[in-house]
Design a protein around this motif. Structure first.
Motif, PDB file in Angstrom:
ATOM      1  N   PHE B  90      71.589  67.100  13.351  1.00 44.77           N
ATOM      2  CA  PHE B  90      70.545  66.218  13.859  1.00 44.77           C
ATOM      3  C   PHE B  90      69.751  65.631  12.704  1.00 44.77           C
ATOM      4  O   PHE B  90      69.337  66.343  11.790  1.00 44.77           O
ATOM      5  CB  PHE B  90      69.590  66.979  14.776  1.00 44.77           C
ATOM      6  CG  PHE B  90      70.206  67.385  16.078  1.00 44.77           C
ATOM      7  CD1 PHE B  90      70.654  68.680  16.270  1.00 44.77           C
ATOM      8  CD2 PHE B  90      70.342  66.470  17.114  1.00 44.77           C
ATOM      9  CE1 PHE B  90      71.230  69.072  17.468  1.00 44.77           C
ATOM     10  CE2 PHE B  90      70.921  66.847  18.323  1.00 44.77           C
ATOM     11  CZ  PHE B  90      71.368  68.144  18.499  1.00 44.77           C
ATOM     12  N   TYR B 104      60.808  62.965  15.240  1.00 47.87           N
ATOM     13  CA  TYR B 104      61.590  62.417  16.345  1.00 47.87           C
ATOM     14  C   TYR B 104      63.063  62.476  15.971  1.00 47.87           C
ATOM     15  O   TYR B 104      63.445  62.032  14.888  1.00 47.87           O
ATOM     16  CB  TYR B 104      61.156  60.992  16.653  1.00 47.87           C
ATOM     17  CG  TYR B 104      59.710  60.938  17.097  1.00 47.87           C
ATOM     18  CD1 TYR B 104      58.694  60.732  16.179  1.00 47.87           C
ATOM     19  CD2 TYR B 104      59.378  61.132  18.434  1.00 47.87           C
ATOM     20  CE1 TYR B 104      57.366  60.716  16.578  1.00 47.87           C
ATOM     21  CE2 TYR B 104      58.052  61.111  18.844  1.00 47.87           C
ATOM     22  CZ  TYR B 104      57.056  60.912  17.912  1.00 47.87           C
ATOM     23  OH  TYR B 104      55.753  60.912  18.309  1.00 47.87           O
ATOM     24  N   PHE B 105      63.870  62.996  16.900  1.00 45.89           N
ATOM     25  CA  PHE B 105      65.252  63.326  16.592  1.00 45.89           C
ATOM     26  C   PHE B 105      66.247  62.295  17.118  1.00 45.89           C
ATOM     27  O   PHE B 105      66.036  61.677  18.169  1.00 45.89           O
ATOM     28  CB  PHE B 105      65.610  64.687  17.187  1.00 45.89           C
ATOM     29  CG  PHE B 105      65.026  65.837  16.415  1.00 45.89           C
ATOM     30  CD1 PHE B 105      63.701  66.195  16.568  1.00 45.89           C
ATOM     31  CD2 PHE B 105      65.802  66.542  15.508  1.00 45.89           C
ATOM     32  CE1 PHE B 105      63.151  67.241  15.837  1.00 45.89           C
ATOM     33  CE2 PHE B 105      65.272  67.596  14.774  1.00 45.89           C
ATOM     34  CZ  PHE B 105      63.942  67.937  14.943  1.00 45.89           C
ATOM     35  N   GLY B 106      67.339  62.154  16.376  1.00 55.03           N
ATOM     36  CA  GLY B 106      68.466  61.373  16.836  1.00 55.03           C
ATOM     37  C   GLY B 106      69.300  62.169  17.824  1.00 55.03           C
ATOM     38  O   GLY B 106      69.009  63.340  18.093  1.00 55.03           O
ATOM     39  N   PRO B 107      70.383  61.567  18.348  1.00 55.80           N
ATOM     40  CA  PRO B 107      71.190  62.217  19.388  1.00 55.80           C
ATOM     41  C   PRO B 107      72.146  63.278  18.873  1.00 55.80           C
ATOM     42  O   PRO B 107      72.700  64.038  19.654  1.00 55.80           O
ATOM     43  CB  PRO B 107      71.958  61.052  20.014  1.00 55.80           C
ATOM     44  CG  PRO B 107      72.085  60.069  18.898  1.00 55.80           C
ATOM     45  CD  PRO B 107      70.818  60.180  18.110  1.00 55.80           C
TER      46      PRO B 107
END
Lengths: 114, 114
Positions: B90, B104-107
């Motif tokens: 991630f 805030y995280f990516g998929p």
């Protein structure tokens, strides 16, 4: 040695009741704490945070409590809804050379039964 | 759409090969991070960056290389992939530090090393 621990790998609760998730930490240098929620095949999404100088923070159905002397925090979800079924991660932040570093617990899988 | 994206979403490679995982964010966030998620360990920080050309090691940096020539991109390279690097990766970004530094995280990218 894990600095952030979530000792309950799973939790099952009835819809409408309270969910209580617990987290313990060992590092006194952590300056704030966060809870993230994660659905399968997605990235974690931010839920709520609390500064180390506070003992409670509330946002709608979610409340986080911090007990610094016990190095313990908890997340309360009231009332629990089926859409809350997910894995919840506790995270603790400390400042590093290139920004805030997060240390995560192992996660608690919550199942809310209709 | 604005946000944080990762590519590829899935990757299968062989032991010894070089692999690069891409991360791109459109928020102009200064801080970017790479984590890996493994069963029982939650998410663990690999590398993080405060700005272009400013990076630092996290908890598990061995076998990984990062670069940050542009603010919006933060690629992660496995120089010679090993089976122990099979994981979900991630990327995350944040616009500030301290309590305002929510990540805030990516998929995620699911990497399998055969």
């Amino acid at each position: 040695d894990q600095q952030v621990k979530q000792n309950s790998p799973s939790l099952s609760v009835q819809e409408g009741r309270i969910s209580i998730l617990n987290c313990d930490y060992t590092n006194s240098m952590f300056d704030y704490f966060l809870w993230y929620k994660k659905y399968p095949a997605e990235g974690p999404t931010f839920l709520i945070s609390i500064s180390s100088i506070k003992d409670k923070n509330e946002d709608g159905r979610f409340t986080v409590f911090l007990n610094k002397s016990a190095k313990h925090l908890s997340l309360h979800i009231v009332p629990s809804q089926p859409g809350d079924s997910a894995v919840y991660f506790c995270a603790a932040s400390e400042w590093g050379a290139a920004g805030n570093k997060l240390t995560f617990g192992g996660g608690t899988r919550v199942l809310v039964k209709p | 759409d604005a946000g944080i994206t990762q590519s590829p979403r899935y990757k299968i490679t062989e032991t010894g090969r070089q692999v690069t995982l891409m991360c791109h964010q459109t928020w102009s966030h200064s801080y970017m991070f790479w984590y890996r998620q493994d069963l029982g360990h939650g998410l663990r920080l690999i590398y993080y960056s405060a700005a272009a050309d400013i990076t630092d090691k996290g908890e598990v940096p061995d076998g990984y290389v990062v670069s940050r020539s542009k603010t919006e991109n933060f690629p992660l390279t496995l120089e010679s992939a090993t089976r122990s690097q099979t994981s979900v990766y991630f990327c995350a970004s944040s616009g500030g530090s301290g309590v305002s530094g929510t990540q805030y995280f990516g998929p995620g990218t699911r990497l399998t090393v055969l």
